[in-house]
Design an enzyme around this catalytic site. Structure first.
Site, PDB file in Angstrom:
ATOM      1  N   GLU A  34       3.319 -11.494 -15.577  1.00  0.00           N
ATOM      2  CA  GLU A  34       3.219 -12.063 -16.931  1.00  0.00           C
ATOM      3  C   GLU A  34       3.739 -13.489 -16.951  1.00  0.00           C
ATOM      4  O   GLU A  34       4.799 -13.784 -16.376  1.00  0.00           O
ATOM      5  CB  GLU A  34       4.049 -11.184 -17.884  1.00  0.00           C
ATOM      6  CG  GLU A  34       3.408 -10.993 -19.222  1.00  0.00           C
ATOM      7  CD  GLU A  34       2.086 -10.229 -19.122  1.00  0.00           C
ATOM      8  OE1 GLU A  34       1.026 -10.895 -19.093  1.00  0.00           O
ATOM      9  OE2 GLU A  34       2.119  -8.998 -19.080  1.00  0.00           O
ATOM     10  N   GLY A 122      -5.230  -8.642 -31.894  1.00  0.00           N
ATOM     11  CA  GLY A 122      -3.825  -8.988 -32.100  1.00  0.00           C
ATOM     12  C   GLY A 122      -2.857  -8.059 -31.385  1.00  0.00           C
ATOM     13  O   GLY A 122      -1.658  -8.064 -31.658  1.00  0.00           O
ATOM     14  N   LEU A 125      -4.294  -7.398 -26.044  1.00  0.00           N
ATOM     15  CA  LEU A 125      -5.214  -6.714 -25.127  1.00  0.00           C
ATOM     16  C   LEU A 125      -6.492  -7.539 -24.913  1.00  0.00           C
ATOM     17  O   LEU A 125      -7.513  -7.019 -24.483  1.00  0.00           O
ATOM     18  CB  LEU A 125      -5.534  -5.307 -25.645  1.00  0.00           C
ATOM     19  CG  LEU A 125      -4.286  -4.414 -25.831  1.00  0.00           C
ATOM     20  CD1 LEU A 125      -4.655  -3.076 -26.475  1.00  0.00           C
ATOM     21  CD2 LEU A 125      -3.565  -4.172 -24.496  1.00  0.00           C
ATOM     22  N   SER A 126      -6.402  -8.823 -25.223  1.00  0.00           N
ATOM     23  CA  SER A 126      -7.462  -9.791 -24.901  1.00  0.00           C
ATOM     24  C   SER A 126      -8.777  -9.557 -25.612  1.00  0.00           C
ATOM     25  O   SER A 126      -9.858  -9.605 -25.008  1.00  0.00           O
ATOM     26  CB  SER A 126      -7.724  -9.822 -23.386  1.00  0.00           C
ATOM     27  OG  SER A 126      -6.631 -10.338 -22.739  1.00  0.00           O
ATOM     28  N   ASP A 172      -6.898 -13.430 -18.493  1.00  0.00           N
ATOM     29  CA  ASP A 172      -7.632 -12.528 -19.383  1.00  0.00           C
ATOM     30  C   ASP A 172      -9.136 -12.602 -19.125  1.00  0.00           C
ATOM     31  O   ASP A 172      -9.828 -11.588 -19.077  1.00  0.00           O
ATOM     32  CB  ASP A 172      -7.351 -12.876 -20.850  1.00  0.00           C
ATOM     33  CG  ASP A 172      -5.867 -12.888 -21.161  1.00  0.00           C
ATOM     34  OD1 ASP A 172      -5.076 -12.372 -20.331  1.00  0.00           O
ATOM     35  OD2 ASP A 172      -5.484 -13.430 -22.216  1.00  0.00           O
ATOM     36  N   TYR A 224       4.301 -19.992 -26.854  1.00  0.00           N
ATOM     37  CA  TYR A 224       3.537 -19.912 -25.597  1.00  0.00           C
ATOM     38  C   TYR A 224       3.392 -21.312 -24.998  1.00  0.00           C
ATOM     39  O   TYR A 224       3.673 -21.535 -23.818  1.00  0.00           O
ATOM     40  CB  TYR A 224       2.164 -19.292 -25.878  1.00  0.00           C
ATOM     41  CG  TYR A 224       1.316 -19.076 -24.641  1.00  0.00           C
ATOM     42  CD1 TYR A 224       1.349 -17.862 -23.963  1.00  0.00           C
ATOM     43  CD2 TYR A 224       0.495 -20.088 -24.147  1.00  0.00           C
ATOM     44  CE1 TYR A 224       0.581 -17.657 -22.828  1.00  0.00           C
ATOM     45  CE2 TYR A 224      -0.278 -19.888 -23.014  1.00  0.00           C
ATOM     46  CZ  TYR A 224      -0.241 -18.677 -22.362  1.00  0.00           C
ATOM     47  OH  TYR A 224      -1.002 -18.479 -21.240  1.00  0.00           O
TER      48      TYR A 224
HETATM   49  C1  GLA Z   1      -1.843 -14.510 -22.717  1.00  0.00           C
HETATM   50  C2  GLA Z   1      -2.684 -15.579 -22.034  1.00  0.00           C
HETATM   51  C3  GLA Z   1      -2.784 -15.339 -20.530  1.00  0.00           C
HETATM   52  C4  GLA Z   1      -1.398 -15.143 -19.921  1.00  0.00           C
HETATM   53  C5  GLA Z   1      -0.585 -14.130 -20.729  1.00  0.00           C
HETATM   54  C6  GLA Z   1       0.839 -14.023 -20.243  1.00  0.00           C
HETATM   55  O1  GLA Z   1      -2.483 -13.263 -22.609  1.00  0.00           O
HETATM   56  O2  GLA Z   1      -3.980 -15.584 -22.579  1.00  0.00           O
HETATM   57  O3  GLA Z   1      -3.450 -16.398 -19.901  1.00  0.00           O
HETATM   58  O4  GLA Z   1      -0.721 -16.355 -19.799  1.00  0.00           O
HETATM   59  O5  GLA Z   1      -0.568 -14.445 -22.113  1.00  0.00           O
HETATM   60  O6  GLA Z   1       0.876 -13.486 -18.977  1.00  0.00           O
END
Ligand code: GLA
Length: 403
Positions: A34, A122, A125-126, A172, A224
């Site tokens: 992560e 949200g 989970l992309s 992701d 972030y």
């Molecule tokens: C989000 C970002 C990823 C990654 C994660 C943390 O999901 O989209 O690219 O940086 O956070 O691991």
């Protein structure tokens, strides 16, 4: 009705015609690795069965029309007029992909798109990567672009960075486009070299639970970008291209060269997290043998392959502590899921995704899963928080054409 049928039906009801095809891309959950992807490091995500489907028809008049099963918002925009800020809401992601294709020199025009998704939004989970990759794959076929999978992922990442304004790494989009059924994707984010690592938890009596806290704290986006900038600064101060270039054995000495405080903790997380990914991959590789016919002392017994998989658990919990204490991206809700799950007998647990809410992954014996989910729900009830949702993650296929 199957997912495919409902995508076709939805397309017909919006556009009064059949789609040329239906394309699908999954959400993902990250097992470990992560906040390493924007440091050129290692990640180990798997694709979820939950996916986004795009039914589409090519249009030659340059118009892009967007409908969704999940949102009332309908968007119509000329592809030639696309640019950051030109559209809002969920339409940002498909529009971003079409724009990024054009910017990359592909000759693309319009399309009618109908989007249907069961990836929770949200939840870390992309869902946005799934949408981007599904649209990218649809355009690849509709316009005969010949993109390869890493190319699709990079394009989707560029769309998200430069159009949607989210400074994410590539994990992701790579997970959504490159994962395969039954495996986690061991990805080197520096050169995008990847290996499918078999992950058959059920064969070992294990389950990977995803617990969605259903909270997303406001500071997520700014924090972030701030973590990312901190990592880049630390690498610069150490004379490295990226924190990935700092070997684990040299970590302590390198920390001495950084100003005390945030930069040291960020660096410690990234370097130890890369090492954790490699440890987990070694355990999964070792666990990929036949189940022992020889009882507890064989390779499938406590000392063998199954034990190897179970040993992943404590590494997950270690990773969580690092995200909580060093990287400072966990929150009260994800910390509580990890603590309650472990207290109820989980093998290990960690927050997954960007942080500040979202989901937790829990590795557990199959027979213990229900008790763990109940214990987590009780712990949330005791705080007066809404009960989280959990489901078992089954490593699923990456992006593909359904019709
Ligand atoms: C989000 C970002 C990823 C990654 C994660 C943390 O999901 O989209 O690219 O940086 O956070 O691991």
């Amino acid at each position: 009705m199957s997912h495919l049928d409902s995508a076709v039906k939805g397309f017909r009801s919006r556009y009064g015609a059949d789609p040329d095809g239906v394309w699908q891309a999954p959400g993902r959950v990250n097992l470990i690795g992560e906040h390493t992807d924007y440091n050129d490091g290692f990640v180990l995500p798997l694709a979820l069965p939950q996916a986004t489907r795009v039914a589409a028809v090519r249009r030659d008049d340059g118009l892009l029309r967007l409908h969704s099963a999940q949102a009332a918002q309908v968007t119509e925009v000329e592809v030639a007029r696309l640019g950051p800020g030109a559209v809002g809401g969920w339409a940002v992601y498909p529009a971003a992909v079409v724009w990024a294709l054009g910017r990359a020199g592909h000759r693309v025009g319009g399309a009618d798109l109908y989007v249907d998704s069961d990836v929770p939004v949200g939840a870390g989970l992309s869902s946005s990567a799934a949408l981007e990759c599904a649209v990218g794959l649809a355009y690849d076929d509709l316009y005969g672009l010949g993109l390869d999978r890493p190319g699709l992922a990079l394009l989707a990442q560029r769309a998200e960075n430069d159009f949607a304004g989210v400074p994410c790494g590539v994990m992701d989009q790579m997970a959504s486009s490159c994962c395969t059924e039954g495996a986690a994707l061991f990805l080197d984010t520096r050169d995008l070299s990847a290996r499918q690592v078999p992950l058959d938890l059920a064969a070992r009596g294990l389950v990977l639970l995803v617990v969605d806290t259903q909270v997303k704290h406001e500071l997520a986006d700014g924090a972030y970008a701030q973590r990312r900038a901190g990592c880049e600064r630390a690498a610069r101060l150490l004379g490295l291209a990226a924190l990935r270039d700092l070997p684990y054995a040299e970590l302590e000495a390198a920390l001495e060269q950084l100003p005390a405080g945030e930069l040291r903790s960020l660096t410690r997380h990234v370097v130890t997290e890369d090492a954790r990914v490699e440890r987990v991959v070694a355990l999964l590789d070792g666990a990929d043998g036949p189940e022992s016919p020889g009882g507890p002392d064989g390779p499938g017994g406590p000392g063998g392959a199954a034990a190897g998989l179970r040993a992943v658990g404590p590494i997950l919990t270690e990773g969580h502590a690092s995200l909580r204490d060093d990287f400072a991206v966990s929150c009260a809700e994800t910390d509580l899921v990890v603590a309650a799950a472990n207290a109820a007998g989980a093998l290990g647990a960690r927050m997954t995704g960007g942080g500040f809410g979202g989901s937790v992954v829990v590795l557990a014996e199959e027979g213990a899963a229900d008790g763990i989910a109940d214990a987590v729900a009780d712990a949330f009830a005791a705080e007066g928080w809404k009960s989280p949702r959990s489901f078992a993650a089954v490593p699923s296929a990456g992006a593909r054409r359904l019709l």
